[in-house]
Design a protein around this motif. Structure first.
Motif, PDB file in Angstrom:
ATOM      1  N   GLY A  64      28.014  36.230  52.106  1.00 52.00           N
ATOM      2  CA  GLY A  64      27.714  36.419  51.518  1.00 52.00           C
ATOM      3  C   GLY A  64      27.250  36.181  49.654  1.00 52.00           C
ATOM      4  O   GLY A  64      28.889  36.167  49.435  1.00 52.00           O
ATOM      5  N   LEU A  65      26.447  35.692  49.555  1.00 51.30           N
ATOM      6  CA  LEU A  65      26.785  34.830  48.185  1.00 51.30           C
ATOM      7  C   LEU A  65      25.501  35.674  47.188  1.00 51.30           C
ATOM      8  O   LEU A  65      24.444  35.867  47.042  1.00 51.30           O
ATOM      9  CB  LEU A  65      26.024  33.532  48.190  1.00 51.30           C
ATOM     10  N   THR A  66      26.221  35.990  45.550  1.00 48.78           N
ATOM     11  CA  THR A  66      25.733  35.592  44.588  1.00 48.78           C
ATOM     12  C   THR A  66      25.825  34.707  42.880  1.00 48.78           C
ATOM     13  O   THR A  66      27.383  34.689  43.379  1.00 48.78           O
ATOM     14  CB  THR A  66      25.214  37.358  44.017  1.00 48.78           C
ATOM     15  N   ALA A  67      25.275  34.838  42.565  1.00 45.91           N
ATOM     16  CA  ALA A  67      24.946  34.214  41.542  1.00 45.91           C
ATOM     17  C   ALA A  67      25.191  34.183  40.020  1.00 45.91           C
ATOM     18  O   ALA A  67      24.190  35.806  39.932  1.00 45.91           O
ATOM     19  CB  ALA A  67      24.532  33.238  41.319  1.00 45.91           C
ATOM     20  N   SER A  68      25.496  34.496  38.632  1.00 39.65           N
ATOM     21  CA  SER A  68      25.459  34.641  37.208  1.00 39.65           C
ATOM     22  C   SER A  68      23.989  34.665  37.415  1.00 39.65           C
ATOM     23  O   SER A  68      23.685  33.066  37.592  1.00 39.65           O
ATOM     24  CB  SER A  68      26.694  34.028  36.739  1.00 39.65           C
ATOM     25  N   GLU A  69      23.339  35.356  36.302  1.00 39.72           N
ATOM     26  CA  GLU A  69      21.864  34.471  35.650  1.00 39.72           C
ATOM     27  C   GLU A  69      22.022  33.499  35.157  1.00 39.72           C
ATOM     28  O   GLU A  69      20.994  32.399  35.172  1.00 39.72           O
ATOM     29  CB  GLU A  69      21.907  35.587  34.541  1.00 39.72           C
ATOM     30  N   GLU A  70      23.136  32.578  34.477  1.00 42.57           N
ATOM     31  CA  GLU A  70      22.917  31.868  33.742  1.00 42.57           C
ATOM     32  C   GLU A  70      23.278  30.277  34.406  1.00 42.57           C
ATOM     33  O   GLU A  70      23.076  28.991  34.549  1.00 42.57           O
ATOM     34  CB  GLU A  70      23.954  31.678  32.525  1.00 42.57           C
TER      35      GLU A  70
ATOM     36  N   ILE B 128      24.469  33.957  52.803  1.00 44.16           N
ATOM     37  CA  ILE B 128      23.593  35.000  52.975  1.00 44.16           C
ATOM     38  C   ILE B 128      23.641  34.906  51.499  1.00 44.16           C
ATOM     39  O   ILE B 128      24.330  36.249  50.956  1.00 44.16           O
ATOM     40  CB  ILE B 128      23.126  36.038  53.650  1.00 44.16           C
ATOM     41  N   GLU B 129      22.160  34.706  51.157  1.00 43.47           N
ATOM     42  CA  GLU B 129      22.114  35.053  48.966  1.00 43.47           C
ATOM     43  C   GLU B 129      21.822  36.722  49.590  1.00 43.47           C
ATOM     44  O   GLU B 129      21.035  37.274  49.607  1.00 43.47           O
ATOM     45  CB  GLU B 129      21.012  34.762  48.584  1.00 43.47           C
ATOM     46  N   VAL B 130      22.842  37.141  48.680  1.00 48.25           N
ATOM     47  CA  VAL B 130      22.218  39.579  48.336  1.00 48.25           C
ATOM     48  C   VAL B 130      22.148  39.720  46.930  1.00 48.25           C
ATOM     49  O   VAL B 130      23.033  38.617  45.877  1.00 48.25           O
ATOM     50  CB  VAL B 130      23.462  40.200  49.219  1.00 48.25           C
ATOM     51  N   ASP B 131      21.832  40.565  46.613  1.00 48.41           N
ATOM     52  CA  ASP B 131      22.309  41.338  44.622  1.00 48.41           C
ATOM     53  C   ASP B 131      23.587  41.334  45.166  1.00 48.41           C
ATOM     54  O   ASP B 131      24.541  42.299  46.193  1.00 48.41           O
ATOM     55  CB  ASP B 131      21.344  42.276  45.295  1.00 48.41           C
ATOM     56  N   GLU B 132      24.157  41.622  44.509  1.00 48.80           N
ATOM     57  CA  GLU B 132      25.572  41.889  43.577  1.00 48.80           C
ATOM     58  C   GLU B 132      25.917  42.835  44.664  1.00 48.80           C
ATOM     59  O   GLU B 132      27.187  44.018  45.193  1.00 48.80           O
ATOM     60  CB  GLU B 132      26.123  41.602  42.407  1.00 48.80           C
ATOM     61  N   ARG B 133      25.440  44.460  44.692  1.00 50.38           N
ATOM     62  CA  ARG B 133      25.010  45.658  44.588  1.00 50.38           C
ATOM     63  C   ARG B 133      25.644  45.593  46.594  1.00 50.38           C
ATOM     64  O   ARG B 133      26.360  46.895  46.688  1.00 50.38           O
ATOM     65  CB  ARG B 133      24.581  46.549  43.942  1.00 50.38           C
ATOM     66  N   LEU B 134      25.117  44.866  46.484  1.00 46.87           N
ATOM     67  CA  LEU B 134      25.242  44.688  48.260  1.00 46.87           C
ATOM     68  C   LEU B 134      26.731  44.221  48.980  1.00 46.87           C
ATOM     69  O   LEU B 134      26.821  44.188  50.297  1.00 46.87           O
ATOM     70  CB  LEU B 134      23.783  44.093  48.672  1.00 46.87           C
ATOM     71  N   LEU B 135      27.424  43.315  48.017  1.00 48.32           N
ATOM     72  CA  LEU B 135      28.427  42.723  48.411  1.00 48.32           C
ATOM     73  C   LEU B 135      29.278  43.525  48.898  1.00 48.32           C
ATOM     74  O   LEU B 135      30.491  43.467  50.114  1.00 48.32           O
ATOM     75  CB  LEU B 135      28.898  41.962  47.512  1.00 48.32           C
ATOM     76  N   ASP B 136      29.652  44.966  48.196  1.00 46.43           N
ATOM     77  CA  ASP B 136      30.774  45.850  48.836  1.00 46.43           C
ATOM     78  C   ASP B 136      30.281  46.187  50.048  1.00 46.43           C
ATOM     79  O   ASP B 136      30.511  46.684  51.137  1.00 46.43           O
ATOM     80  CB  ASP B 136      30.780  46.810  47.756  1.00 46.43           C
ATOM     81  N   THR B 137      28.500  46.776  50.580  1.00 42.79           N
ATOM     82  CA  THR B 137      28.342  46.383  51.328  1.00 42.79           C
ATOM     83  C   THR B 137      29.034  45.533  52.914  1.00 42.79           C
ATOM     84  O   THR B 137      29.004  45.961  53.640  1.00 42.79           O
ATOM     85  CB  THR B 137      27.006  47.417  51.706  1.00 42.79           C
ATOM     86  N   LEU B 138      28.405  44.635  51.848  1.00 37.75           N
ATOM     87  CA  LEU B 138      28.621  43.087  53.035  1.00 37.75           C
ATOM     88  C   LEU B 138      30.280  43.451  53.236  1.00 37.75           C
ATOM     89  O   LEU B 138      30.613  42.792  54.601  1.00 37.75           O
ATOM     90  CB  LEU B 138      28.490  41.538  52.797  1.00 37.75           C
TER      91      LEU B 138
END
Length: 259
Positions: free
Chosen positions: A125-131, A151-161
């Motif tokens: 799972g991967l999420t990026a900073s807005e910048e 898999i790109e996911v919202d940061e809030r879903l990383l704990d679930t992943l």
């Protein structure tokens, strides 16, 4: 591209081994760890051993693979990462905003793989900073795709992943182990029991990529047959519910680490 891995524990070492297995040049991998014994293991893989300060100067992509309790110590060594570089954190529970509060960096990525990176078959799972720069993001995804499915996911879903993919490796291993032990109990030798158990699960995975759960259930169970008898025992014990509760508990623990 030079890739630096800070932390050579279970995950860090698995990432290094997976990248080498994917034909990434070992000489382009830089490794740092506070534990000298772990660095001895890293040396045998042909990677370059270096301190974290120098690693951040030389690496184009920096991976943080330390335990949450060690983040502040590591952040003190890094302080700032050049805008053209990427910082990828695989530290459970440490959010991007916290990382950026300790380390000045434009291209921050937070991810969650599992130790199957060692065999290049992880879910990442991967999420990026807005910048984050899109070209840098592409480089990160291209590198991580060597060792798993990104898999790109919202940061809030990383704990679930974390609970499904990260902890899930241990949960799945325990389930497969039960098959293995049952096979031994019923007379198979240990080698054959393990081979059969692993093949059952790998074959099931391939089937599920083409069919849904209900289709497989209907194809394998016959009225008053052996399979439905076993399914009855599993349902009576609430096995699916127990597995769901285990994943839920792991997710809640991960959320507490992020609080």
């Amino acid at each position: 591209m030079k890739v630096g891995i800070i932390g050579f524990g279970a995950l860090g070492s698995a990432i290094v081994e997976g990248l080498i297995k994917s034909s990434f040049p070992a000489e382009e991998l830089l490794v740092s760890d506070a534990d000298k014994l772990k660095l001895e293991s890293a040396k045998r893989l042909g990677v370059k051993i270096i301190d974290s300060v120098r690693l951040c100067e030389l690496a184009d992509l920096i991976v943080l693979a330390v335990k949450p309790k060690d983040f502040n110590r590591v952040a003190e060594d890094i302080v700032k990462v050049e805008d053209k570089k990427a910082l990828v954190s695989f530290i459970a529970g440490i959010r991007i905003d916290k990382i950026r509060s300790k380390i000045e960096c434009k291209n921050v990525f937070r991810g969650m793989p599992n130790i199957s990176v060692k065999v290049c078959d992880s879910v990442i799972g991967l999420t990026a900073s807005e910048e984050a720069d899109l070209r840098v993001k592409d480089d990160v995804i291209r590198l991580l795709s060597r060792i798993g499915k990104v898999i790109e996911v919202d940061e809030r879903l990383l704990d679930t992943l974390t609970s499904i993919s990260g902890s899930g490796i241990a949960f799945a291993s325990e389930i497969i182990r039960a098959f293995y032990e049952a096979a031994v109990l019923l007379g198979f030798d240990h080698k054959t029991a393990k081979e059969v158990s692993l093949k059952v699960f790998s074959g099931t995975t391939k089937l599920l990529e083409e069919e849904d759960f209900e289709q497989i259930f209907r194809r394998v169970t016959t009225p008053a047959g052996t399979t439905i008898e076993g399914i009855y025992v599993l349902e009576k014990a609430g096995v699916r519910g127990i597995i769901i509760e285990a994943i839920k508990a792991a997710a809640e623990k991960a959320s507490k680490l992020s609080a």
